[in-house]
Design an enzyme around this catalytic site. Structure first.
Site, PDB file in Angstrom:
ATOM      1  N   ASP A  80      22.792   0.033 -11.550  1.00 46.22           N
ATOM      2  CA  ASP A  80      21.350  -0.132 -11.681  1.00 46.22           C
ATOM      3  C   ASP A  80      20.600   0.374 -10.458  1.00 46.22           C
ATOM      4  OD1 ASP A  80      21.649  -1.352 -14.156  1.00 46.22           O
ATOM      5  OD2 ASP A  80      21.973  -3.319 -13.250  1.00 46.22           O
ATOM      6  N   GLU A  83      17.795  -4.303 -25.687  1.00 48.36           N
ATOM      7  CA  GLU A  83      18.966  -4.352 -24.810  1.00 48.36           C
ATOM      8  C   GLU A  83      18.633  -5.307 -23.669  1.00 48.36           C
ATOM      9  OE1 GLU A  83      21.233  -1.458 -21.609  1.00 48.36           O
ATOM     10  OE2 GLU A  83      20.123  -0.536 -23.261  1.00 48.36           O
TER      11      GLU A  83
END
EC number: 4.2.1.20
Length: 264
Positions: free
Chosen positions: A61, A50
């Protein structure tokens, strides 16, 4: 077209284990090293790669990944570098490569243009964390035309109606969010993840992989007891940052051991 991602998950299942999905940002610490890092993961037990194009406002994130993506942007990363990276990685390994990206860069680049570029480079598909299937008509059409997988996210707060829509629209697997919040390591994974995977199965999901908060082999072992795979990002990015490719490979091997342990 056969999904390479589904095939990788089925291959792991046939071996009596879960799959390990490893995330790294493209361009960190530089483009060539990020390519070498992805290949290192593939050579050390990661079943699906990924890769994340750096984004200026990475709302999902945690700090470790944010710092890495900001460094990549500061070093001059451009979205078109994604294709160069995927092309080189797929030349060096047969492990399928998914691109995890926020939607605005794809929209600005051109949905069909990006889909064509990714398919030509050998990519397997997209994970799109901030767009839902009901808003992704153009992408669904482009993915069907190019044979790319489309991985949508399901959260513990999702209604049954939305889960059904996500399952029907997703190919490859459904990205099962283990807990609400940003990516990063947690001491305990939420029990909600197990329940969410069960709900996805009830709606017909053939493959469901769990991400967010998975940072060690014990986490991986626990997750693959009830899902098809564990998605790890922060622990890998930290290993690359702190110890380079050798540390990254060692960390990947340790995580991969968790997928096997769960089947014993």
């Amino acid at each position: 077209m056969t999904s390479r991602v589904s095939a990788a998950l089925d291959a792991a299942r046939a071996e009596g284990r879960g799959a390990l999905i490893g995330y790294l940002p493209i361009g960190y610490p530089d483009l060539q090293t990020s390519i070498d890092a992805a290949v290192t993961l593939a050579e050390n037990g990661v079943d699906i790669l990924e890769l994340g194009p750096p984004y200026s406002d990475p709302v999902m994130d945690g700090l470790v990944i944010q710092e890495a993506t900001q460094a990549a942007l500061a070093a001059g990363f451009r979205l078109r570098d994604t294709f160069e990276a995927v092309r080189e990685i797929t030349r060096r390994t047969s492990v399928p490569v998914l691109v995890m990206t926020y939607w605005n860069p794809i929209y600005q680049f051109g949905i069909d243009r990006f889909a064509d570029g990714l398919a030509e480079a050998g990519g397997a598909g997209l994970i799109t964390p901030d767009i839902t299937p009901d808003a992704a008509g153009e992408w669904i059409r482009a993915s069907e035309r190019t044979g790319l997988d489309r991985v949508f996210l399901a959260a513990p707060t999702s209604t049954d109606e939305r889960l059904k829509m996500i399952v029907e629209a997703s190919t490859g697997f459904v990205y099962t969010v283990s807990t609400m919040g940003i990516t990063g390591e947690r001491t305990d994974l939420d029990a909600a993840a197990r329940k969410l995977v069960s709900r996805l199965r009830e709606h017909g999901a053939a493959h469901a992989c769990v991400g967010i908060g998975i940072s060690n082999a014990d986490h991986v072992a626990g997750v693959v007891e009830y899902s098809d795979g564990a998605i790890v990002g922060t622990a890998l990015v930290r290993a690359l940052r702190d110890g380079g490719l050798d540390s990254l490979g060692e960390t990947a091997r340790a995580l991969a051991a968790g997928t096997a342990r769960a089947s014993n």
